[in-house]
Scaffold this active site. Structure first.
Site, short mmCIF file in Angstrom:
data_model
loop_
_atom_site.label_atom_id
_atom_site.label_comp_id
_atom_site.label_asym_id
_atom_site.label_seq_id
_atom_site.Cartn_x
_atom_site.Cartn_y
_atom_site.Cartn_z
N ASP A 101 17.00 -80.60 -39.66
CA ASP A 101 15.72 -79.33 -39.65
C ASP A 101 15.38 -79.29 -38.60
OD1 ASP A 101 14.85 -78.20 -42.60
OD2 ASP A 101 12.97 -78.46 -41.59
N ILE A 102 14.22 -78.20 -38.12
CA ILE A 102 12.74 -78.51 -37.49
C ILE A 102 11.52 -79.46 -38.02
CG2 ILE A 102 12.03 -76.68 -37.61
CD1 ILE A 102 12.04 -76.21 -34.70
N ASN B 275 16.91 -73.28 -51.73
CA ASN B 275 16.18 -72.77 -52.11
C ASN B 275 16.41 -70.57 -52.23
OD1 ASN B 275 14.84 -75.36 -52.24
ND2 ASN B 275 14.17 -74.06 -50.49
N GLU C 105 12.34 -69.41 -47.45
CA GLU C 105 11.67 -69.17 -46.07
C GLU C 105 12.51 -68.26 -45.56
OE1 GLU C 105 9.06 -72.52 -45.00
OE2 GLU C 105 7.67 -71.91 -46.59
N VAL C 106 13.30 -68.69 -45.36
CA VAL C 106 14.44 -68.36 -43.79
C VAL C 106 15.69 -67.16 -45.23
CG1 VAL C 106 16.01 -68.52 -41.97
CG2 VAL C 106 13.71 -69.76 -42.53
N HIS D 61 21.17 -71.20 -46.82
CA HIS D 61 21.28 -72.45 -46.12
C HIS D 61 21.30 -73.74 -47.33
CE1 HIS D 61 17.54 -70.92 -46.28
NE2 HIS D 61 16.97 -72.44 -45.99
N HIS E 143 19.32 -77.33 -47.48
CA HIS E 143 19.39 -78.05 -47.37
C HIS E 143 20.45 -79.38 -47.54
CE1 HIS E 143 15.44 -76.77 -46.27
NE2 HIS E 143 15.43 -75.87 -47.62
P1 AMP Z 1 13.48 -72.83 -46.85
O1 AMP Z 1 12.23 -73.07 -47.04
O2 AMP Z 1 14.73 -73.20 -48.12
O3 AMP Z 1 14.12 -71.17 -46.40
O4 AMP Z 1 13.82 -73.83 -45.73
C1 AMP Z 1 13.37 -73.01 -44.47
C2 AMP Z 1 14.14 -74.29 -43.24
O5 AMP Z 1 14.75 -74.19 -42.30
C3 AMP Z 1 12.89 -75.27 -43.52
O6 AMP Z 1 13.20 -76.82 -44.07
C4 AMP Z 1 12.44 -75.31 -41.60
O7 AMP Z 1 11.64 -76.48 -41.46
C5 AMP Z 1 14.25 -75.22 -41.63
N1 AMP Z 1 13.65 -74.03 -40.05
C6 AMP Z 1 12.52 -73.43 -39.45
N2 AMP Z 1 13.43 -72.45 -38.34
C7 AMP Z 1 14.24 -74.15 -38.16
C8 AMP Z 1 14.82 -73.56 -36.74
N3 AMP Z 1 14.62 -73.14 -35.88
N4 AMP Z 1 15.63 -74.64 -36.85
C9 AMP Z 1 15.37 -76.05 -37.00
N5 AMP Z 1 15.13 -75.72 -38.99
C10 AMP Z 1 14.27 -74.50 -39.03
#
Ligand code: AMP
Ligand code: ZN
Length: 112
Positions: free
Chosen positions: A28-29, A85, A93-94, A98, A100
């Site tokens: 995770d970034i 999530n 958010e994405v 995915h 975690h």
């Molecule tokens: P969520 O809130 O479950 O959608 O989590 C999205 C996650 O994706 C967050 O923890 C971000 O830090 C991670 N994230 C977003 N962009 C990237 C990226 N380019 N590389 C790695 N992790 C990312």
């Protein structure tokens, strides 16, 4: 195309920690723990609500990969948390499914 599809397609240069036919994983970034990586299906599925009997085979692949990577990260014995999530109240958010995987510190419960 969503950001995680761009990672799958290698359009965004992210160091993968795992890749096979169905799944990729990367750190995770914005890590919330010493070990924090994401395991995602290669196919675009926007939320957990879009899982069907047609696409759910990727879940088994993801959950095969998680313990292998947890072991590689050295968090398998002490333990770790897997979080998915869904939508806004779930904190998503994405919008590409995915999982975690969070380890290397004591997780708290309840999580909210
Ligand atoms: P969520 O809130 O479950 O959608 O989590 C999205 C996650 O994706 C967050 O923890 C971000 O830090 C991670 N994230 C977003 N962009 C990237 C990226 N380019 N590389 C790695 N992790 C990312
Ligand atoms: Zn996507």
């Amino acid at each position: 195309m969503c950001i995680f599809c761009k990672i799958v397609n290698r359009e965004i240069p992210v160091k993968l920690i795992y890749e096979d036919e169905f799944v990729v994983a990367f750190d995770d970034i914005n890590p919330t723990a010493p070990a924090h990586f994401l395991v995602i299906p290669k196919i675009h599925i926007s939320t957990l609500n879009e899982i069907t009997s047609e696409n759910s085979n990727m879940l088994a692949k993801i959950f095969e990969v998680i313990p292998k990577l947890a072991k590689e990260k050295g968090v398998d014995e002490k333990g770790y948390r897997v979080v998915a999530n869904c939508n806004s109240e779930g904190g998503q958010e994405v919008f590409h499914i995915h999982f975690h995987v969070i380890g290397g510190k004591q997780c708290k419960w309840p999580a909210v």
